[in-house]
Design a protein around this motif. Structure first.
Motif, short mmCIF file in Angstrom:
data_model
loop_
_atom_site.label_atom_id
_atom_site.label_comp_id
_atom_site.label_asym_id
_atom_site.label_seq_id
_atom_site.Cartn_x
_atom_site.Cartn_y
_atom_site.Cartn_z
N GLU A 22 1.91 67.50 -30.43
CA GLU A 22 2.55 66.29 -30.93
C GLU A 22 3.15 65.53 -29.76
O GLU A 22 3.70 66.13 -28.84
CB GLU A 22 3.65 66.65 -31.93
CG GLU A 22 3.09 67.29 -33.18
CD GLU A 22 4.16 67.64 -34.19
OE1 GLU A 22 5.35 67.31 -33.96
OE2 GLU A 22 3.81 68.24 -35.21
N GLU A 23 3.04 64.21 -29.81
CA GLU A 23 3.60 63.39 -28.74
C GLU A 23 5.11 63.26 -28.93
O GLU A 23 5.58 62.98 -30.02
CB GLU A 23 2.94 62.01 -28.74
CG GLU A 23 3.11 61.28 -27.44
CD GLU A 23 2.13 60.12 -27.26
OE1 GLU A 23 2.29 59.40 -26.27
OE2 GLU A 23 1.24 59.93 -28.11
N THR A 24 5.86 63.49 -27.85
CA THR A 24 7.32 63.38 -27.91
C THR A 24 7.73 61.94 -27.63
O THR A 24 6.90 61.12 -27.24
CB THR A 24 7.98 64.32 -26.88
OG1 THR A 24 7.60 63.90 -25.57
CG2 THR A 24 7.59 65.76 -27.11
N LYS A 25 9.02 61.64 -27.79
CA LYS A 25 9.52 60.28 -27.56
C LYS A 25 9.27 59.80 -26.15
O LYS A 25 9.04 58.62 -25.92
CB LYS A 25 11.02 60.22 -27.85
CG LYS A 25 11.36 60.36 -29.30
CD LYS A 25 12.85 60.35 -29.52
CE LYS A 25 13.16 60.64 -30.98
NZ LYS A 25 14.59 60.79 -31.19
N ASN A 26 9.30 60.71 -25.17
CA ASN A 26 9.08 60.30 -23.78
C ASN A 26 7.63 60.36 -23.35
O ASN A 26 7.32 60.21 -22.17
CB ASN A 26 9.97 61.11 -22.83
CG ASN A 26 9.68 62.59 -22.88
OD1 ASN A 26 8.81 63.02 -23.61
ND2 ASN A 26 10.43 63.36 -22.12
N GLY A 27 6.71 60.58 -24.30
CA GLY A 27 5.29 60.52 -24.00
C GLY A 27 4.64 61.84 -23.64
O GLY A 27 3.43 61.92 -23.48
N ASN A 28 5.44 62.91 -23.49
CA ASN A 28 4.86 64.23 -23.25
C ASN A 28 4.22 64.75 -24.52
O ASN A 28 4.42 64.19 -25.60
CB ASN A 28 5.93 65.22 -22.77
CG ASN A 28 6.45 64.88 -21.39
OD1 ASN A 28 5.78 64.21 -20.60
ND2 ASN A 28 7.65 65.33 -21.09
N PHE A 29 3.48 65.83 -24.41
CA PHE A 29 2.85 66.45 -25.57
C PHE A 29 3.42 67.86 -25.72
O PHE A 29 3.52 68.59 -24.75
CB PHE A 29 1.34 66.50 -25.41
CG PHE A 29 0.71 65.15 -25.49
CD1 PHE A 29 0.27 64.65 -26.71
CD2 PHE A 29 0.60 64.36 -24.37
CE1 PHE A 29 -0.28 63.38 -26.78
CE2 PHE A 29 0.04 63.10 -24.44
CZ PHE A 29 -0.40 62.60 -25.65
N GLN A 30 3.76 68.22 -26.96
CA GLN A 30 4.36 69.53 -27.19
C GLN A 30 3.62 70.27 -28.29
O GLN A 30 3.28 69.69 -29.32
CB GLN A 30 5.83 69.39 -27.54
CG GLN A 30 6.55 70.71 -27.56
CD GLN A 30 8.05 70.54 -27.47
OE1 GLN A 30 8.60 69.58 -28.01
NE2 GLN A 30 8.71 71.44 -26.80
N PHE A 31 3.41 71.56 -28.05
CA PHE A 31 2.79 72.46 -29.01
C PHE A 31 3.77 73.58 -29.29
O PHE A 31 4.33 74.16 -28.36
CB PHE A 31 1.49 73.03 -28.42
CG PHE A 31 0.78 74.00 -29.32
CD1 PHE A 31 -0.11 73.55 -30.26
CD2 PHE A 31 1.00 75.36 -29.19
CE1 PHE A 31 -0.78 74.45 -31.09
CE2 PHE A 31 0.35 76.26 -30.01
CZ PHE A 31 -0.55 75.81 -30.96
N SER A 32 4.00 73.88 -30.55
CA SER A 32 4.89 74.99 -30.92
C SER A 32 4.29 75.67 -32.14
O SER A 32 4.03 75.00 -33.16
CB SER A 32 6.29 74.47 -31.24
OG SER A 32 7.13 75.53 -31.59
#
Length: 113
Positions: free
Chosen positions: A33-43
């Protein structure tokens, strides 16, 4: 949390880095998922049906050049070594399966050099 050129799970022998051909749509297709700052996070929980299941967390920079990966407790506050003992065998297998899937999807590649 500093993003690294290559990273590994605590206790694991295999290191990973971003695949140069990784695409943002491939990240989204694989549950990032794209975070507010543009990074991508998987959990993802690593043990099905257990409220105390460790989670695999991977953060990828917005430029797709660096990543940070870890296994953490269910509440995300502490790092977990999935390779320490057999109690985490199920979680370890699931984490390795997910990482091999990301290798096949050209998101990450092994960096054991």
């Amino acid at each position: 949390m500093a993003l690294l050129q290559k990273d590994h799970l605590d206790g694991a022998n295999d290191w990973y880095r971003m695949n140069p051909s990784a695409k943002k749509y491939a990240l989204r297709d694989n549950g990032f998922e794209e975070t507010k700052n543009g990074n991508f996070q998987f959990s993802r929980d690593l043990e099905i049906g257990k409220p105390t299941s460790p989670k695999l967390k991977i953060t990828i920079s917005s430029d797709l050049k660096s990543l940070k990966m870890s296994a953490v407790t269910a509440n995300g506050l502490r790092s977990v070594n999935l390779y320490k003992n057999d109690k985490t065998a199920e979680a370890r297998e699931k984490a390795e399966y997910l990482l091999s899937d990301f290798v096949e999807s050209n998101i990450v590649e092994k960096a054991n050099d």
